[in-house]
Design a protein around this motif. Structure first.
Motif, PDB file in Angstrom:
ATOM      1  N   THR A  10       0.813  -1.219   0.000  1.00 18.68           N
ATOM      2  CA  THR A  10       0.000   0.000   0.000  1.00 18.68           C
ATOM      3  C   THR A  10       0.844   1.267   0.000  1.00 18.68           C
ATOM      4  O   THR A  10       0.444   2.272  -0.586  1.00 18.68           O
ATOM      5  CB  THR A  10      -0.946   0.037   1.212  1.00 18.68           C
ATOM      6  N   HIS A  11       2.009   1.231   0.657  1.00 11.53           N
ATOM      7  CA  HIS A  11       2.881   2.414   0.674  1.00 11.53           C
ATOM      8  C   HIS A  11       4.249   2.031   1.200  1.00 11.53           C
ATOM      9  O   HIS A  11       4.456   0.922   1.698  1.00 11.53           O
ATOM     10  CB  HIS A  11       2.263   3.561   1.478  1.00 11.53           C
ATOM     11  N   ARG A  12       5.179   2.953   1.099  1.00 12.00           N
ATOM     12  CA  ARG A  12       6.590   2.641   1.259  1.00 12.00           C
ATOM     13  C   ARG A  12       7.077   2.596   2.695  1.00 12.00           C
ATOM     14  O   ARG A  12       8.240   2.254   2.938  1.00 12.00           O
ATOM     15  CB  ARG A  12       7.430   3.672   0.505  1.00 12.00           C
TER      16      ARG A  12
ATOM     17  N   CYS B  30       0.917   9.552   3.019  1.00 12.63           N
ATOM     18  CA  CYS B  30       2.173   9.764   2.305  1.00 12.63           C
ATOM     19  C   CYS B  30       1.853   9.880   0.828  1.00 12.63           C
ATOM     20  O   CYS B  30       0.782   9.467   0.378  1.00 12.63           O
ATOM     21  CB  CYS B  30       3.190   8.660   2.591  1.00 12.63           C
ATOM     22  N   ALA B  31       2.788  10.423   0.073  1.00 13.58           N
ATOM     23  CA  ALA B  31       2.497  10.796  -1.312  1.00 13.58           C
ATOM     24  C   ALA B  31       2.288   9.598  -2.225  1.00 13.58           C
ATOM     25  O   ALA B  31       1.611   9.706  -3.255  1.00 13.58           O
ATOM     26  CB  ALA B  31       3.631  11.662  -1.856  1.00 13.58           C
ATOM     27  N   ASP B  32       2.859   8.433  -1.878  1.00 18.33           N
ATOM     28  CA  ASP B  32       2.779   7.283  -2.771  1.00 18.33           C
ATOM     29  C   ASP B  32       1.670   6.304  -2.423  1.00 18.33           C
ATOM     30  O   ASP B  32       1.526   5.271  -3.081  1.00 18.33           O
ATOM     31  CB  ASP B  32       4.117   6.535  -2.764  1.00 18.33           C
ATOM     32  N   HIS B  33       0.863   6.576  -1.435  1.00 15.28           N
ATOM     33  CA  HIS B  33      -0.098   5.595  -0.918  1.00 15.28           C
ATOM     34  C   HIS B  33      -1.118   5.193  -1.977  1.00 15.28           C
ATOM     35  O   HIS B  33      -1.653   6.027  -2.697  1.00 15.28           O
ATOM     36  CB  HIS B  33      -0.829   6.174   0.300  1.00 15.28           C
ATOM     37  N   VAL B  34      -1.387   3.881  -2.049  1.00  9.85           N
ATOM     38  CA  VAL B  34      -2.471   3.377  -2.889  1.00  9.85           C
ATOM     39  C   VAL B  34      -3.391   2.493  -2.061  1.00  9.85           C
ATOM     40  O   VAL B  34      -3.019   1.970  -1.006  1.00  9.85           O
ATOM     41  CB  VAL B  34      -1.961   2.578  -4.119  1.00  9.85           C
ATOM     42  N   THR B  35      -4.610   2.349  -2.569  1.00  9.53           N
ATOM     43  CA  THR B  35      -5.635   1.489  -1.991  1.00  9.53           C
ATOM     44  C   THR B  35      -6.039   0.472  -3.053  1.00  9.53           C
ATOM     45  O   THR B  35      -6.086   0.797  -4.241  1.00  9.53           O
ATOM     46  CB  THR B  35      -6.846   2.329  -1.546  1.00  9.53           C
ATOM     47  N   TYR B  36      -6.346  -0.754  -2.621  1.00  9.88           N
ATOM     48  CA  TYR B  36      -6.773  -1.815  -3.539  1.00  9.88           C
ATOM     49  C   TYR B  36      -8.267  -2.093  -3.315  1.00  9.88           C
ATOM     50  O   TYR B  36      -8.667  -2.506  -2.216  1.00  9.88           O
ATOM     51  CB  TYR B  36      -5.944  -3.083  -3.309  1.00  9.88           C
TER      52      TYR B  36
ATOM     53  N   ALA C 150       3.866  -2.752  -6.091  1.00  5.67           N
ATOM     54  CA  ALA C 150       4.017  -1.597  -5.210  1.00  5.67           C
ATOM     55  C   ALA C 150       3.672  -0.319  -5.957  1.00  5.67           C
ATOM     56  O   ALA C 150       3.670  -0.283  -7.195  1.00  5.67           O
ATOM     57  CB  ALA C 150       5.451  -1.525  -4.678  1.00  5.67           C
ATOM     58  N   PRO C 151       3.378   0.757  -5.219  1.00  9.82           N
ATOM     59  CA  PRO C 151       3.061   2.025  -5.874  1.00  9.82           C
ATOM     60  C   PRO C 151       4.237   2.543  -6.701  1.00  9.82           C
ATOM     61  O   PRO C 151       5.373   2.578  -6.225  1.00  9.82           O
ATOM     62  CB  PRO C 151       2.768   2.969  -4.701  1.00  9.82           C
ATOM     63  N   GLU C 152       3.939   2.960  -7.900  1.00  6.80           N
ATOM     64  CA  GLU C 152       4.981   3.520  -8.764  1.00  6.80           C
ATOM     65  C   GLU C 152       5.646   4.721  -8.105  1.00  6.80           C
ATOM     66  O   GLU C 152       6.859   4.919  -8.205  1.00  6.80           O
ATOM     67  CB  GLU C 152       4.380   3.919 -10.105  1.00  6.80           C
ATOM     68  N   LYS C 153       4.860   5.530  -7.386  1.00 10.08           N
ATOM     69  CA  LYS C 153       5.387   6.751  -6.793  1.00 10.08           C
ATOM     70  C   LYS C 153       6.281   6.481  -5.586  1.00 10.08           C
ATOM     71  O   LYS C 153       6.922   7.403  -5.090  1.00 10.08           O
ATOM     72  CB  LYS C 153       4.238   7.691  -6.421  1.00 10.08           C
ATOM     73  N   ALA C 154       6.336   5.228  -5.125  1.00 12.47           N
ATOM     74  CA  ALA C 154       7.245   4.896  -4.024  1.00 12.47           C
ATOM     75  C   ALA C 154       8.683   4.802  -4.486  1.00 12.47           C
ATOM     76  O   ALA C 154       9.606   4.743  -3.656  1.00 12.47           O
ATOM     77  CB  ALA C 154       6.818   3.583  -3.361  1.00 12.47           C
ATOM     78  N   GLY C 155       8.897   4.747  -5.791  1.00  8.21           N
ATOM     79  CA  GLY C 155      10.261   4.662  -6.305  1.00  8.21           C
ATOM     80  C   GLY C 155      10.977   3.417  -5.816  1.00  8.21           C
ATOM     81  O   GLY C 155      10.425   2.318  -5.816  1.00  8.21           O
ATOM     82  N   ASP C 156      12.210   3.604  -5.348  1.00 12.35           N
ATOM     83  CA  ASP C 156      13.017   2.479  -4.890  1.00 12.35           C
ATOM     84  C   ASP C 156      12.893   2.218  -3.393  1.00 12.35           C
ATOM     85  O   ASP C 156      13.640   1.402  -2.845  1.00 12.35           O
ATOM     86  CB  ASP C 156      14.489   2.730  -5.221  1.00 12.35           C
ATOM     87  N   ALA C 157      11.939   2.879  -2.728  1.00 14.66           N
ATOM     88  CA  ALA C 157      11.808   2.718  -1.278  1.00 14.66           C
ATOM     89  C   ALA C 157      11.195   1.389  -0.877  1.00 14.66           C
ATOM     90  O   ALA C 157      11.323   0.970   0.273  1.00 14.66           O
ATOM     91  CB  ALA C 157      10.977   3.865  -0.701  1.00 14.66           C
ATOM     92  N   VAL C 158      10.524   0.715  -1.798  1.00 10.09           N
ATOM     93  CA  VAL C 158       9.977  -0.620  -1.538  1.00 10.09           C
ATOM     94  C   VAL C 158      10.944  -1.640  -2.130  1.00 10.09           C
ATOM     95  O   VAL C 158      11.299  -1.549  -3.316  1.00 10.09           O
ATOM     96  CB  VAL C 158       8.582  -0.783  -2.160  1.00 10.09           C
TER      97      VAL C 158
ATOM     98  N   VAL D  99       2.517   0.161  -9.885  1.00 11.01           N
ATOM     99  CA  VAL D  99       1.151   0.503 -10.278  1.00 11.01           C
ATOM    100  C   VAL D  99       0.786   1.910  -9.818  1.00 11.01           C
ATOM    101  O   VAL D  99       1.397   2.473  -8.907  1.00 11.01           O
ATOM    102  CB  VAL D  99       0.131  -0.507  -9.702  1.00 11.01           C
ATOM    103  N   GLY D 100      -0.242   2.443 -10.460  1.00  8.41           N
ATOM    104  CA  GLY D 100      -0.764   3.746 -10.099  1.00  8.41           C
ATOM    105  C   GLY D 100      -2.249   3.820 -10.406  1.00  8.41           C
ATOM    106  O   GLY D 100      -2.896   2.810 -10.750  1.00  8.41           O
ATOM    107  N   GLU D 101      -2.797   5.002 -10.283  1.00 10.15           N
ATOM    108  CA  GLU D 101      -4.223   5.233 -10.496  1.00 10.15           C
ATOM    109  C   GLU D 101      -4.709   4.642 -11.818  1.00 10.15           C
ATOM    110  O   GLU D 101      -4.097   4.854 -12.873  1.00 10.15           O
ATOM    111  CB  GLU D 101      -4.505   6.738 -10.470  1.00 10.15           C
TER     112      GLU D 101
END
Length: 255
Positions: free
Chosen positions: A54-56, A114-120, A77-85, A92-94
């Protein structure tokens, strides 16, 4: 219908396994630590095929390397998390869709905590894995954006069916209940849920999942349009819900 196993990780993280019995596929929603996830797999006999992040934040991804090494699971993992995961296979993203066997989820970007958070959102099964965006009786702390960003993310949940099951990333239910009662002491439904939360905790369980219908009736952060909550933060009834939410979230930070 899928089979779901929930369990505690670390001190208050919620581990979740989502199993599709038709295909045998199984996903972990985040991996706060490896041990509890691997034990749950051993107990169920399920074979882990996927990890949905869900987030990094560290307390949601720490166990990924060990679990992936043991199971070979694909990490999404969220694309916006970059290399933190760590160990990511799919980003993935919206608007993207993820699958776990025959189960399919829409990916929502739900920033605010946080900026990279996603929900499934598994629409057919009426399941939401909300991470640290929406909690039972609460919401995530705002960390990387103005509060109204988190309010917009939370507002996306409101049109979902009331029976939607919501799985969150932490068991903060008792502390959330105490704040909710301070904000809306006249809410009878909330009083009943707070009492239930106390009983469930004594039994070593937790009120996760919750349902959207229960949250709309009792969670102050989804009830920012309610006159009682506007008055609780010294705003006029009918005030901008984003302003009411912001005041509630700032109060909760100090609570």
């Amino acid at each position: 219908m899928p089979e779901i196993r929930t369990f505690l990780c670390r001190s208050d993280n919620i581990g979740v396994l989502l199993h599709d019995p038709a295909s045998g596929a199984c996903a972990a929603i985040d991996v706060p630590e490896a041990g509890p996830v691997l034990r749950a797999l051993d107990e169920t006999g399920w074979r882990l095929t996927d990890i949905l992040v869900t987030h990094r934040h560290f307390d949601h991804v720490e166990g990924i390397p060990e679990v992936k090494a043991r199971t070979g699971a694909r990490v999404t993992a969220p694309e916006k998390a970059g290399d933190a995961v760590p160990e990511v296979d799919v980003r993935v993203g919206e608007g993207d869709t993820v699958t776990v066997g025959g189960l399919a989820a829409a990916v929502w970007e739900t920033p605010g905590h946080c900026a990279d958070h996603v929900t499934y959102w598994f629409e057919r099964e009426r399941l939401v894995f909300a991470g640290d965006t929406l909690f039972t009786l609460g919401c995530g702390r705002v960390m990387e954006s103005p509060p109204e960003v988190l309010w917009r993310s939370l507002s996306r949940f409101l049109p979902l069916p009331d029976e939607t099951a919501i799985y969150s990333g932490h068991d903060y239910v008792l502390s959330n209940a105490r704040f909710a009662l301070a904000a809306e002491p006249g809410n009878g439904n909330l009083k009943a849920r707070a009492d239930l939360a106390e009983r469930v905790k004594r039994d070593g369980r937790f009120l996760i999942p919750t349902t959207l219908g229960e949250e709309k009736a009792t969670n102050p952060f989804l009830r920012a349009t309610e006159p009682a909550l506007a008055r609780a933060v010294n705003l006029a009834p009918g005030s901008d819900p984003a302003a009411v939410f912001t005041a509630l979230r700032e109060w909760k930070n100090r609570f």
